[in-house]
Design an enzyme around this catalytic site. Structure first.
Site, PDB file in Angstrom:
ATOM      1  N   THR A 121       0.667   3.102  -1.334  1.00  0.00           N
ATOM      2  CA  THR A 121       1.058   2.891   0.057  1.00  0.00           C
ATOM      3  C   THR A 121       2.465   3.433   0.283  1.00  0.00           C
ATOM      4  O   THR A 121       3.360   3.238  -0.545  1.00  0.00           O
ATOM      5  CB  THR A 121       1.012   1.399   0.435  1.00  0.00           C
ATOM      6  OG1 THR A 121      -0.343   0.943   0.387  1.00  0.00           O
ATOM      7  CG2 THR A 121       1.553   1.171   1.850  1.00  0.00           C
TER       8      THR A 121
ATOM      9  N   PHE B  18       5.692   3.064   2.488  1.00  0.00           N
ATOM     10  CA  PHE B  18       6.414   2.149   3.363  1.00  0.00           C
ATOM     11  C   PHE B  18       7.599   2.880   3.978  1.00  0.00           C
ATOM     12  O   PHE B  18       8.213   3.735   3.340  1.00  0.00           O
ATOM     13  CB  PHE B  18       6.940   0.943   2.577  1.00  0.00           C
ATOM     14  CG  PHE B  18       5.870   0.047   2.019  1.00  0.00           C
ATOM     15  CD1 PHE B  18       5.501  -1.109   2.684  1.00  0.00           C
ATOM     16  CD2 PHE B  18       5.248   0.350   0.819  1.00  0.00           C
ATOM     17  CE1 PHE B  18       4.528  -1.949   2.167  1.00  0.00           C
ATOM     18  CE2 PHE B  18       4.275  -0.477   0.291  1.00  0.00           C
ATOM     19  CZ  PHE B  18       3.905  -1.624   0.971  1.00  0.00           C
TER      20      PHE B  18
END
Length: 272
Positions: free
Chosen positions: A148, A150
């Site tokens: 992921t 961020f």
């Protein structure tokens, strides 16, 4: 001091209202793609900007209360993105279980700890330990290399150039004529500026109206990026630079996760 937030709304608005210096929000995942709410909140709060990014590997674990077995699970709770990243696992292993959304993977673990009968959470190892749960199965995400990205949000000055920067931009085309988007992208191509991401979102004005989120290599204060932005602005009906910031690399995580951030919870940094 770093503190958790209950939702994306909470952490982004904390920065927008000056109650926090920084917020960390998930932007895109290698399995499930972008996080639309993060994009919408960037538009909602023009006073904040992207000041950094970090890329983290994400491991999801299935956990339940002590004594609860996989065969007894009738309800699986987690953040919607975590549920989506484990879609194939849930289809194979728990096809009859009801999937229940939670504000974060940590909140899912807390909810299972409060009412454990017939329930399990997709969560992080840190949350399993914090709430006294038992691991049923580990690393259940559909792809082993689940990552992921961020973004770090703030209100201050644009970070200085590092020579290894990215810039984020959101815009809409001046018209819906053929080639309108091409003319914008051409300004980057002729200057050999590498686009790293382009994504459309509904403008929420009328059907068929879209905004385009564009990330590219380079800092807004350096050439040829400055020239490209100056050339693009007249070709748009909406134009906003979301930020320039150092490019992030994949962070080294001892256990392939970092508490609640990699599990899908959002984090804010409180002033002072």
């Amino acid at each position: 001091m770093a503190v958790p937030g209950r939702s994306l709304w909470d952490v982004v608005e904390a920065v927008a209202e000056g109650r926090a210096d920084l917020a960390v929000a998930p932007l895109e995942n290698s399995i499930e793609g972008s996080v639309p709410l993060t994009l919408d909140l960037l538009l909602r709060h023009p006073g904040i900007r992207v000041v950094g990014e970090v890329i983290l590997p994400v491991a999801h674990h299935l956990a339940a209360g002590p004594g609860v077995t996989l065969a007894e699970v009738r309800e699986v709770i987690s953040h919607p993105h975590a549920l989506a990243q484990c879609r194939e696992y849930l289809r194979r292993r728990l096809p009859e279980a009801v999937q229940v959304p939670a504000a974060s993977t940590a909140e899912a673990a807390a909810e299972v700890a409060r009412r454990p009968a017939g329930r399990a959470a997709i969560t992080t190892r840190a949350a399993v330990e914090r709430y006294g749960l038992t691991l049923l199965e580990e690393e259940i995400q559909d792809l082993r290399d689940n990552v992921t990205r961020f973004i770090v949000l703030g209100r201050g000055e644009v970070p200085r150039r590092t020579g290894r920067d990215k810039t984020s931009l959101v815009l809409s085309t001046l018209s819906d004529r053929p080639g309108a988007l091409y003319r914008i992208l051409r300004e980057f191509a002729v200057r050999e500026i590498n686009l790293t991401r382009i994504e459309s979102r509904p403008a929420k004005t009328m059907l068929g109206e879209y905004l385009f989120f564009i990330d590219f290599e380079g800092h807004q204060e350096e050439e040829p990026v400055r020239a490209a932005l100056e050339a693009v602005r007249p070709l748009t009906s909406f134009f906003r630079i979301l930020g320039s910031f150092p490019r992030g690399g994949e962070a080294a995580c001892q256990e392939k996760e970092d508490g609640e951030k990699t599990g899908g919870a959002e984090l804010g940094k409180r002033s002072g």
